[in-house]
Scaffold this active site. Structure first.
Site, mmCIF file in Angstrom:
data_model
loop_
_atom_site.group_PDB
_atom_site.id
_atom_site.type_symbol
_atom_site.label_atom_id
_atom_site.label_comp_id
_atom_site.label_asym_id
_atom_site.label_seq_id
_atom_site.Cartn_x
_atom_site.Cartn_y
_atom_site.Cartn_z
ATOM 1 N N LYS B 46 0.891 -1.170 -0.049
ATOM 2 C CA LYS B 46 -0.038 0.044 -0.141
ATOM 3 C C LYS B 46 0.869 1.218 -0.050
ATOM 4 C CE LYS B 46 -4.093 -0.784 2.853
ATOM 5 N NZ LYS B 46 -5.201 -0.248 2.143
ATOM 6 N N GLY B 73 -8.444 6.845 0.266
ATOM 7 C CA GLY B 73 -8.006 8.080 1.195
ATOM 8 C C GLY B 73 -6.614 7.556 1.426
ATOM 9 N N ASN B 124 4.471 6.841 -5.568
ATOM 10 C CA ASN B 124 3.177 7.153 -6.019
ATOM 11 C C ASN B 124 3.087 8.577 -6.419
ATOM 12 O OD1 ASN B 124 0.503 7.536 -6.567
ATOM 13 N ND2 ASN B 124 -0.316 6.386 -4.569
ATOM 14 N N CYS B 127 -1.852 9.113 -7.209
ATOM 15 C CA CYS B 127 -3.008 8.799 -6.568
ATOM 16 C C CYS B 127 -3.952 9.975 -6.833
ATOM 17 C CB CYS B 127 -2.878 8.815 -4.946
ATOM 18 S SG CYS B 127 -4.527 8.613 -4.159
#
Ligand SMILES: Cc1cc2nc3c(=O)[nH]c(=O)nc-3n(C[C@H](O)[C@H](O)[C@H](O)COP(=O)(O)OP(=O)(O)OC[C@H]3O[C@@H](n4cnc5c(N)ncnc54)[C@H](O)[C@@H]3O)c2cc1C
Ligand SMILES: Cc1cc2nc3c(=O)[nH]c(=O)nc-3n(C[C@H](O)[C@H](O)[C@H](O)COP(=O)(O)O)c2cc1C
Ligand code: FES
Lengths: 270, 302
Positions: B46, B73, B124, B127
């Site tokens: 994650k 979120g 990331n 997102c």
């Protein structure tokens, strides 16, 4: 058109049953949710508030489904406070279900953990001999006693209520009563759902007697369908591999009975 | 002879070309070990942030036609906690996904993993539903340059940048990352999207807007991999809607060295990795390919 079970199906609440001062059953019409397997759950959307995993409750009317909710934190209290005519949404049904055995069966439940056990009763054979132990803190928190007796009308059966403060039925912990029963009687299978510490004890007791036992577990759930990972317990995902697990497996899982993850995924103790 | 399905994503060597996508089941070392045994070539965690995040209230993920909408979120236990959780790792090929808004966030997080066995990091930059991180960083090529350079100088393991479709040209993000020394690119993240319930007239997700994943975005993702591989000399990991071996092969033919699988795990469960690995292997046998490298990007010759 085929229904997408992962998108909330929105229905109106048609009836509300007061079970105790803090527990209500909300009834709605839907064929699919009226006939799920014992142990399966739905993700219940409280529009504008949140979405919570809820075991699917039975009703005695055809084509109707229900949820039995205890008011606890913000989201469950908002669900509890909904009125007839208000909308709820639901995704699912999700999860596996209890393996249905025959013979002398023992069910041990506490609080809203009774919901999947009550559904299990509707799947049993008339020849089964059923004992159900209902645990509660105090008299006014006891529910489903009458319903259990009614569902087991045609079976050889016993519904035993145990309250922690002794204000109703037997006095003490439901697991103490179970321990006594295990000395007196033989059982072919044991099923449990309720607070995790209780289930842990039930599984341990059954294990010492080498009895088949299954428990339906709760963990933090966001997706409910095996994608987000929030419900993990060791290597299993409770929403998809469970919620029902064999006792033998559970005793090999070091989180069972001890820890669960919060919304951020951090382990917390029970 | 059985074809060889091992692959190289730049400096990252994988036994198998199917990886777990970030944010999918990626929360415990035990789950990673299970998915590795079940056939995943690598596991992306994650996206982790400096501090733990609870994420948005539910509903955070729902199904739509041919896919899912999510606005989790970026809930995660924080880099420090996560690093401790996986510190006993010896054998599992883990790639740590990181999200943050300034250089210092990333240097702090990388410090936590200094003594943990991992294959690399995935940044990331894409997102689509959390402010100040993810796409907002990815949409700013100068910030991307600063962050990638800084991480490159602190990290001992390779760095992948995960891009998506934001408000600026994603190819500029790729360019900035490549010029700053990135080792590979993952394309793509979810695509900004939303759903509304007609009965209650309300948006379905608590955050209203979320990201679309699953089969619905596969053709977009294939196009992005094809474009990046046509314009840049950089190893690519294809992601978006892979649900069977044909999808995986399609990404490889477009230019990907490996693929990531996310949403489809919800339907096919953990068997999906070995199913796709076997499918790729059979396809290679039929077509006479002996290794993955021979297939990468061959659709570009037409
Ligand atoms: C499979 C399953 C079936 C359930 N069935 C029922 C049922 O039939 N009736 C019933 O009243 N309750 C049921 N619950 C529990 C219910 O989902 C909520 O946890 C509970 O109502 C408290 O929610 P809250 O938000 O009001 O409490 P909060 O005060 O917000 O949270 C209290 C605790 O509830 C738990 N919780 C909160 N949100 C979630 C979530 N999304 N998923 C899992 N746990 C959460 C956490 O442990 C949290 O610490 C079930 C849970 C699961 C996982
Ligand atoms: C529930 C969910 C959570 C996700 N979380 C993250 C995340 O934390 N970091 C990230 O880079 N991508 C995240 N993604 C995006 C996926 O990694 C992937 O890029 C996207 O879902 C497309 O692939 P798929 O179609 O195979 O799912 C998430 C996707 C989903 C569905
Ligand atoms: S709740 Fe998302 S994987 Fe179980």
């Amino acid at each position: 058109m085929q229904r997408n079970s992962n998108r909330p199906l929105v229905v109106k609440i048609e009836k509300i049953i007061e079970e105790t001062p803090t527990v209500r059953t909300l009834v709605f019409s839907d064929e699919i949710f009226s006939s799920v397997l014992p142990g399966q759950f739905a993700m219940v959307w409280i529009p504008g508030v949140n979405e919570l995993p809820m075991s699917v409750m039975i009703t005695l009317e055809k084509g109707k489904g229900a949820f039995t909710v205890r008011k606890h934190g913000l989201a469950s209290t908002e669900l509890y406070n909904l009125k007839v005519g208000d909308y709820i949404g639901m995704r699912g049904p999700y999860g596996n279900s209890f393996t249905i055995k025959q013979g002398k069966l023992l069910l041990v439940g506490g609080g809203t953990g009774l919901v999947p056990l009550v559904r299990l009763l509707t799947f049993l054979k008339k020849t089964d001999e059923v004992t159900i132990l209902i645990g509660a803190k105090t008299k006014e928190e006891v529910f489903f006693e009458k319903l259990a007796n009614q569902l087991l009308e045609n079976n050889k059966h016993q519904v035993i209520v145990v309250t922690e403060d002794g204000t109703y039925g037997k006095s003490g912990l439901v697991t103490e009563e179970m321990e006594k029963l295990l000395y007196e009687k033989k059982f072919d299978a044991i099923y449990t759902c309720g607070p995790e510490k209780m289930m842990h004890k039930v599984v341990q007791l059954a294990h010492t007697k080498k009895l088949h036992v299954q428990a339906s577990l709760e963990r933090m759930m966001k997706c409910g369908m095996g994608i987000c990972g929030s419900c993990c317990m060791g290597e299993v995902l409770v929403c998809k591999d469970g919620t029902v697990f064999d006792g033998e497996y559970l005793l090999s899982n070091k989180e069972f009975g001890f820890t669960h993850r919060n919304k951020a995924g951090i382990l917390e103790n029970y | 002879m059985k074809p060889d399905i091992s692959t190289k994503v730049g400096p990252i060597e994988l036994e198998r070309p199917t990886m777990l996508a970030s944010g999918i089941l990626g929360i415990s070392l035990e789950v990673f070990s299970r998915l590795y045994k079940d056939g995943a070539g690598a596991l992306v965690t994650k996206s982790l942030s400096k501090e733990p995040w609870d994420g948005y209230p539910n509903p955070t993920i729902i199904g739509v036609k041919a896919g899912y909408l999510n606005a989790i979120g970026l809930s995660n236990p924080g880099a420090q906690y996560f690093a401790k959780m996986i510190e006993s790792n010896k054998t599992v090929p883990i790639i740590v996904s990181l999200v943050g808004s300034i250089e210092e966030d990333f240097t702090f997080m990388i410090k936590q993993f200094e003594n943990v066995k991992i294959l690399g990091y995935e940044l990331n930059l894409s997102c689509p539903h959390v402010e100040k991180v993810g796409l907002e960083v990815g949409d700013d090529p100068n910030l991307v340059r600063k962050i990638v350079k800084s991480i490159k100088s602190h990290s001992k393991v390779p760095i992948i940048a995960k891009v998506g479709l934001g408000s600026s040209d994603y190819l500029e993000t790729v360019r900035a990352a490549c010029e700053s020394g990135i080792d590979a690119i993952t394309a793509i993240n979810t695509v900004r999207a939303m759903g509304i319930d007609v009965e209650t007239t309300r948006p379905l997700l608590s955050n209203k807007i979320g990201g679309l994943s699953g089969s619905a975005i596969k053709p977009i993702a294939v196009r992005c991999v094809y474009e990046i591989s046509s314009k840049f000399d950089i190893p690519i990991i294809g992601c978006g809607g892979v649900s069977n071996w044909e999808d995986a092969v399609e990404f490889i033919l477009a230019g990907a060295s490996a693929v990531q699988i996310g949403s489809a795990i919800g339907e096919k469960w953990t068997d999906i990795f070995s199913e796709i690995n076997n499918g790729i292997s059979k396809y290679m046998e039929k077509k006479g390919f002996s290794n993955i490298n021979e297939m990468i990007g061959i659709a570009k010759k037409f």
